[in-house]
Design a protein around this motif. Structure first.
Motif, PDB file in Angstrom:
ATOM      1  N   LYS A 176      10.738   6.486   3.610  1.00 32.02           N
ATOM      2  CA  LYS A 176      11.386   7.469   4.664  1.00 32.02           C
ATOM      3  C   LYS A 176      12.625   6.681   5.358  1.00 32.02           C
ATOM      4  O   LYS A 176      13.390   7.358   6.126  1.00 32.02           O
ATOM      5  CB  LYS A 176      10.213   7.683   5.744  1.00 32.02           C
ATOM      6  N   ALA A 177      12.347   5.314   5.551  1.00 34.34           N
ATOM      7  CA  ALA A 177      13.432   4.617   6.271  1.00 34.34           C
ATOM      8  C   ALA A 177      14.577   4.633   5.323  1.00 34.34           C
ATOM      9  O   ALA A 177      15.935   4.728   6.125  1.00 34.34           O
ATOM     10  CB  ALA A 177      12.927   3.189   6.531  1.00 34.34           C
ATOM     11  N   LEU A 178      14.769   4.789   4.191  1.00 34.09           N
ATOM     12  CA  LEU A 178      15.828   4.522   3.524  1.00 34.09           C
ATOM     13  C   LEU A 178      16.516   6.193   3.398  1.00 34.09           C
ATOM     14  O   LEU A 178      17.540   6.291   3.361  1.00 34.09           O
ATOM     15  CB  LEU A 178      15.667   4.351   1.849  1.00 34.09           C
ATOM     16  N   ILE A 179      15.870   7.074   3.612  1.00 31.86           N
ATOM     17  CA  ILE A 179      16.320   8.663   3.888  1.00 31.86           C
ATOM     18  C   ILE A 179      17.185   8.583   5.018  1.00 31.86           C
ATOM     19  O   ILE A 179      18.247   9.222   5.074  1.00 31.86           O
ATOM     20  CB  ILE A 179      15.103   9.508   4.061  1.00 31.86           C
ATOM     21  N   ASN A 233      18.711   5.886   6.678  1.00 39.33           N
ATOM     22  CA  ASN A 233      19.850   4.857   6.634  1.00 39.33           C
ATOM     23  C   ASN A 233      19.695   4.087   5.360  1.00 39.33           C
ATOM     24  O   ASN A 233      18.767   3.485   4.953  1.00 39.33           O
ATOM     25  CB  ASN A 233      19.916   3.889   7.762  1.00 39.33           C
ATOM     26  N   THR A 234      20.719   3.718   4.606  1.00 37.43           N
ATOM     27  CA  THR A 234      20.843   2.854   3.509  1.00 37.43           C
ATOM     28  C   THR A 234      21.121   1.580   3.871  1.00 37.43           C
ATOM     29  O   THR A 234      20.746   0.802   2.805  1.00 37.43           O
ATOM     30  CB  THR A 234      21.914   3.645   2.475  1.00 37.43           C
ATOM     31  N   THR A 235      21.291   1.161   5.017  1.00 36.99           N
ATOM     32  CA  THR A 235      21.493  -0.350   5.376  1.00 36.99           C
ATOM     33  C   THR A 235      20.348  -0.481   6.394  1.00 36.99           C
ATOM     34  O   THR A 235      20.432   0.219   7.595  1.00 36.99           O
ATOM     35  CB  THR A 235      22.952  -0.633   6.128  1.00 36.99           C
ATOM     36  N   ILE A 236      19.423  -1.320   6.220  1.00 38.85           N
ATOM     37  CA  ILE A 236      18.446  -1.550   7.304  1.00 38.85           C
ATOM     38  C   ILE A 236      18.476  -3.372   7.344  1.00 38.85           C
ATOM     39  O   ILE A 236      17.850  -3.814   6.559  1.00 38.85           O
ATOM     40  CB  ILE A 236      17.030  -1.056   6.634  1.00 38.85           C
ATOM     41  N   SER A 267       0.803  -1.263  -0.287  1.00 38.75           N
ATOM     42  CA  SER A 267       0.231  -0.074  -0.254  1.00 38.75           C
ATOM     43  C   SER A 267       0.907   1.117   0.040  1.00 38.75           C
ATOM     44  O   SER A 267       1.909   1.189   0.328  1.00 38.75           O
ATOM     45  CB  SER A 267      -0.904  -0.114   1.266  1.00 38.75           C
ATOM     46  N   ALA A 268       0.085   2.428  -0.323  1.00 35.40           N
ATOM     47  CA  ALA A 268       0.950   3.618  -0.181  1.00 35.40           C
ATOM     48  C   ALA A 268       1.427   3.884   1.293  1.00 35.40           C
ATOM     49  O   ALA A 268       2.718   4.447   1.380  1.00 35.40           O
ATOM     50  CB  ALA A 268      -0.037   4.901  -0.485  1.00 35.40           C
ATOM     51  N   GLU A 269       0.863   3.385   2.289  1.00 37.08           N
ATOM     52  CA  GLU A 269       1.422   3.507   3.657  1.00 37.08           C
ATOM     53  C   GLU A 269       2.732   2.785   3.766  1.00 37.08           C
ATOM     54  O   GLU A 269       3.711   3.335   4.340  1.00 37.08           O
ATOM     55  CB  GLU A 269       0.361   2.861   4.529  1.00 37.08           C
ATOM     56  N   VAL A 270       2.885   1.642   3.069  1.00 41.18           N
ATOM     57  CA  VAL A 270       4.181   0.860   3.441  1.00 41.18           C
ATOM     58  C   VAL A 270       5.058   1.365   2.439  1.00 41.18           C
ATOM     59  O   VAL A 270       6.299   1.395   2.847  1.00 41.18           O
ATOM     60  CB  VAL A 270       4.029  -0.527   2.883  1.00 41.18           C
ATOM     61  N   VAL A 271       4.732   1.927   1.225  1.00 40.04           N
ATOM     62  CA  VAL A 271       5.833   2.607   0.370  1.00 40.04           C
ATOM     63  C   VAL A 271       6.242   3.864   1.154  1.00 40.04           C
ATOM     64  O   VAL A 271       7.506   4.069   0.917  1.00 40.04           O
ATOM     65  CB  VAL A 271       5.071   3.018  -1.008  1.00 40.04           C
ATOM     66  N   ASP A 272       5.582   4.755   1.589  1.00 37.74           N
ATOM     67  CA  ASP A 272       5.984   5.988   2.350  1.00 37.74           C
ATOM     68  C   ASP A 272       6.990   5.321   3.543  1.00 37.74           C
ATOM     69  O   ASP A 272       7.972   6.169   3.852  1.00 37.74           O
ATOM     70  CB  ASP A 272       4.753   6.726   2.923  1.00 37.74           C
TER      71      ASP A 272
END
Length: 285
Positions: A45-48, A50-53, A36-41
């Motif tokens: 935002k998590a990638l903003i 940190n690039t390692t998750i 969903s759009a919620e998950v995409v967001d």
């Protein structure tokens, strides 16, 4: 195991929220879902930050209908690119294969399949039919006339499965519902409709009562009460944890105050169906 997630805006998501996303990622099976759009967001935002998750290790994401891609390796390190990878499939191909499996529609009878499609709002129904059957309903008025015929067939074969918004208009009933919901989630038990109504045989329960409780549950949790399929999947503690926090927030507001605001929101809502209804308490209301 590899988990693939697609942002296909024309398909109903199999992963509608962040909680479900984490359940899928923590499962031991290889999976492919629309998000969903919620998950995409949430992911973007998590990638903003940190690039390692680490939580996303071995996950692959296709954003914006296949315009951008992110892959996470076995350590959670991300890689972004725009070229279509070998694991990517088009929305049309996905709709006719894994999407049907994810939504338990791959082996159902034609009448049941049509009933499910007819339960979607018109815009979503047309989008799904475009992908599933290649109808191109958006191109000509003649095809739109055909879509009307399908609608009539749906009315003959079965009613919509979508629940309508109802305000029961009783704080006493809401208080009972809230107590049952709290009792279930604090015991890490799924708050099914049977549990919330204390009626084992739901066929004998008044329809308006079931609709009203579904409306309240959706307002508080953003979702409908768990069905047998969700209960069968297990992990009640993951389902209940966010609801416990929401109930604590409501108690901090005051149950009576919250209910009065919710009741007003239900009565003035332009939404017809519970699945389209949402509610956020505002202090200045």
């Amino acid at each position: 195991m590899t988990h693939i997630f697609y942002e296909f805006t024309s398909l109903k998501p199999g992963v509608p929220n962040v909680e479900t996303l984490m359940e899928v990622i923590n499962s031991s099976a290889e999976t492919s879902f629309v998000i969903s759009a919620e998950v995409v967001d949430f992911v973007k935002k998590a990638l903003i930050v940190n690039t390692t998750i680490g939580s996303f290790k071995n996950c692959r994401f296709a954003f914006n209908n296949g315009a951008h891609f992110v892959e996470f390796d076995s350590k959670g390190k991300s890689k972004r690119y725009d070229e279509k990878p070998t694991w990517y499939v088009s929305p049309e191909e996905f709709s006719r294969s894994q999407w049907l499996i994810n939504h338990n529609l791959s082996d159902v009878a034609a009448t049941e399949f049509i009933s499910v499609l007819m339960s979607y709002p018109l815009k979503e129904r047309r989008a799904h039919c475009n992908l599933l059957f290649g109808l191109d309903l958006h191109k000509t008025g003649a095809v739109q006339q055909g879509a009307t015929t399908v609608s009539k067939m749906g009315n003959k074969n079965g009613k919509t499965t979508k629940s309508k918004i109802i305000d029961l208009g009783s704080f006493e009933l809401f208080n009972q519902f809230f107590g049952r919901l709290k009792s279930a989630v604090f015991a890490d038990e799924f708050p099914t409709l049977q549990r919330l109504t204390e009626i084992d045989n739901l066929a004998k329960a008044p329809n308006h009562l079931k609709q009203g409780i579904r409306t309240w549950f959706k307002a508080i949790t953003g979702d409908l009460p768990p069905n047998n399929k969700r209960v069968g999947a297990g992990n009640a503690e993951l389902f209940c944890a966010p609801i416990r926090e929401q109930l604590q927030q409501i108690e901090a507001i005051g149950l009576d105050k919250y209910y009065q605001d919710l009741s007003k929101a239900i009565n003035r809502s332009d939404e017809k169906y519970i699945s389209d209804f949402s509610f956020t308490y505002k202090k200045d209301n």
